[in-house]
Design an enzyme around this catalytic site. Structure first.
Site, PDB file in Angstrom:
ATOM      1  N   SER B  55      65.133  47.152  17.792  1.00  0.00           N
ATOM      2  CA  SER B  55      65.666  45.789  17.921  1.00  0.00           C
ATOM      3  C   SER B  55      67.066  45.716  18.525  1.00  0.00           C
ATOM      4  CB  SER B  55      65.604  45.044  16.591  1.00  0.00           C
ATOM      5  OG  SER B  55      66.702  45.370  15.800  1.00  0.00           O
ATOM      6  N   LYS B  97      72.551  44.279  13.320  1.00  0.00           N
ATOM      7  CA  LYS B  97      72.359  43.079  14.150  1.00  0.00           C
ATOM      8  C   LYS B  97      73.681  42.617  14.740  1.00  0.00           C
ATOM      9  CE  LYS B  97      68.043  42.759  13.088  1.00  0.00           C
ATOM     10  NZ  LYS B  97      67.018  42.925  14.066  1.00  0.00           N
TER      11      LYS B  97
END
Lengths: 181, 188
Positions: B55, B97
């Protein structure tokens, strides 16, 4: 010299006493942690396990749950949430997993247990990591377990997924739309 | 004969110096201090992590090593563009993230372009090799929450873990811009 030896012996004795007390009279938090780790071990299986061992494990899983247990998995990436009600459905789900994958390793990490003041109910928040044999990546999901002390034994009454990142309402709608397709 | 025993005792002496030092007591103290320092730094300052999953590609390749700086938000709050570690129930596993939305802002994705309070957000860290087609209607981020997302937005939107992280879940900022010791999965 004599004094230091006495001091060391006394410290060792105290440490042994604390260890003995914790081992023979564990706190409810420790009992619950150990039970959850035991559950992770029971749910896990390898390709080398025989059919009898697998059935035995699936049967043993039931011991960890109450009769009316409710397990809800709402995992991102899987378009619909899944709910299991009662021990029988859980046993069937475990048997199904055993047939669908070669092996599964489940680990419960960072278990935080909060016991109610009455000492009869508890909630455990943990991170579950599942690795399927032959797959490089693992799945991680934060879970909340609700437990109840029944006949002196801590049993799981509810399992819910925790959304570590709360989704925007629009994203939930997207998932709901996909689920309804 | 005398030379032989002299030689072997010299060798033994150097072996001892090499393994436990000239003064074993000081060596022991040095080892204890080193172990304590490494433990304290890794526990309270820089937390070593291994990157797993795609990701954050291509910014952070899979299987690389990086560090979480736990002190980065002691005196200041997280900023837009920071890559942060977000904890699950504890600190054995994290989500890695990038913060793109701050508390109270309204965030929207229009065919991959992020809009903050109606204005397009410039994201120089995204490469054209990783195009994004997501569309998410505008929503306001709750006070105290940060909107986080990975850099790999070619992934299907529903498979990409993103959303609002509460401030208390943000453990720290990722220290290095690129991961170290990136190995192929077979080398793990």
């Amino acid at each position: 010299m004599q004094k230091s030896i006495r001091f060391i012996a006394l410290a060792a004795l105290i440490a042994l006493g604390i260890w003995g007390w914790r081992t023979f009279f564990p706190s409810p938090e420790r009992v619950i942690k150990s039970r959850l780790l035991n559950l992770a071990e029971t749910v896990s299986f390898s390709a080398n396990d025989g059919n009898i061992a697998k059935i035995y494990k699936a049967d043993k899983v039931g011991d960890f749950f109450s009769m009316d247990v409710e397990v809800t998995f709402d995992v991102r990436g899987y378009t619909m949430s899944r709910t299991f009600n009662g021990k029988t459905e859980i046993k069937q789900a475990v048997l199904g997993a055993q047939q669908n994958v070669q092996g599964l390793k489940v680990e419960f990490l960072d278990i935080n247990v909060t016991v109610d003041p009455d000492g009869e109910n508890a909630v455990a928040n943990l991170t579950a990591q599942a690795t399927v044999s032959g797959q490089r990546d693992f799945q991680i999901q934060e879970l909340n377990f609700t437990l109840k002390k029944i006949e002196g034994k801590w049993v799981i009454t509810k399992i819910e997924t925790v959304k570590t990142l709360s989704m925007l309402p629009s994203e939930s709608k997207v998932e709901m739309k996909l689920a309804s397709r | 004969m005398a030379t032989d025993s002299n030689g072997s005792s010299k060798l033994l002496y150097w072996l001892r110096v090499f393994s436990i030092g000239r003064n074993p007591k000081f060596t022991l103290i040095r080892i204890a201090v080193l172990v304590a320092t490494v433990y304290l730094i890794s526990k309270f300052v820089l937390l070593p992590i291994r990157v797993q999953g795609p990701s954050m590609m291509p910014t952070y390749a899979e299987n690389g090593v990086n560090f979480v700086n736990r002190l980065s938000y002691r005196k200041s709050e997280p900023k837009r563009g920071d890559v942060v570690a977000i904890r699950y129930s504890g600190e054995h596993r994290f989500l890695m993230k990038r913060i793109i939305g701050l508390p109270g802002e309204t965030i929207e994705f229009r065919y991959g372009q992020v809009f903050i309070d109606g204005s397009p957000l410039s994201e120089p860290y995204l490469t054209t090799n990783y195009p994004c087609r997501w569309t998410i209607p505008p929503r306001q981020i709750k006070p105290g929450n940060y909107y986080v997302v990975g850099d790999n937005r070619t992934m299907p939107e529903d498979l990409h873990v993103k959303g609002e992280a509460t401030r208390e879940r943000i453990v720290g900022k990722i220290l290095l811009c690129k991961s170290l010791f990136v190995s192929s999965p077979s080398q793990r």
